[in-house]
Design a protein around this motif. Structure first.
Motif: not given
Length: 83
Positions: A35-59
């Motif tokens: 149950y918690t792994a799914t919500y943790s992954a969603i939380q992780l992607f939200l924080v990564l997209s907020y800080t801009g790290t997700l965009h940098e790692s995709v590039q």
């Protein structure tokens, strides 16, 4: 700021986990992880997209980092199947 938020969320996770494992639900640890792994992954992607790290790692530069990307994919696939 992010450290304080991360500390708060870690403490909240500990309290909620304790409630689910000891309270009226008494979930098995693997059920709780399911149950918690799914919500943790969603939380992780939200924080990564907020800080801009997700965009940098995709590039990533796909041509020069091809070996690194293959190793990361193999590592992620292995971790997925082990879990």
């Amino acid at each position: 700021m992010m450290t304080a938020v991360g500390t708060f969320l870690a403490a909240l996770k500990g309290v909620v986990t304790n409630i689910f494992m000891v309270g009226s639900l008494k979930l098995h640890p693997l059920d709780l992880l399911t149950y918690t792994a799914t919500y943790s992954a969603i939380q992780l992607f939200l924080v990564l997209s907020y800080t801009g790290t997700l965009h940098e790692s995709v590039q990533l530069n796909w041509d020069s980092d091809k070996d690194l990307i293959q190793m990361l994919l193999a590592n992620g696939t292995g971790a997925f199947f082990l879990n």
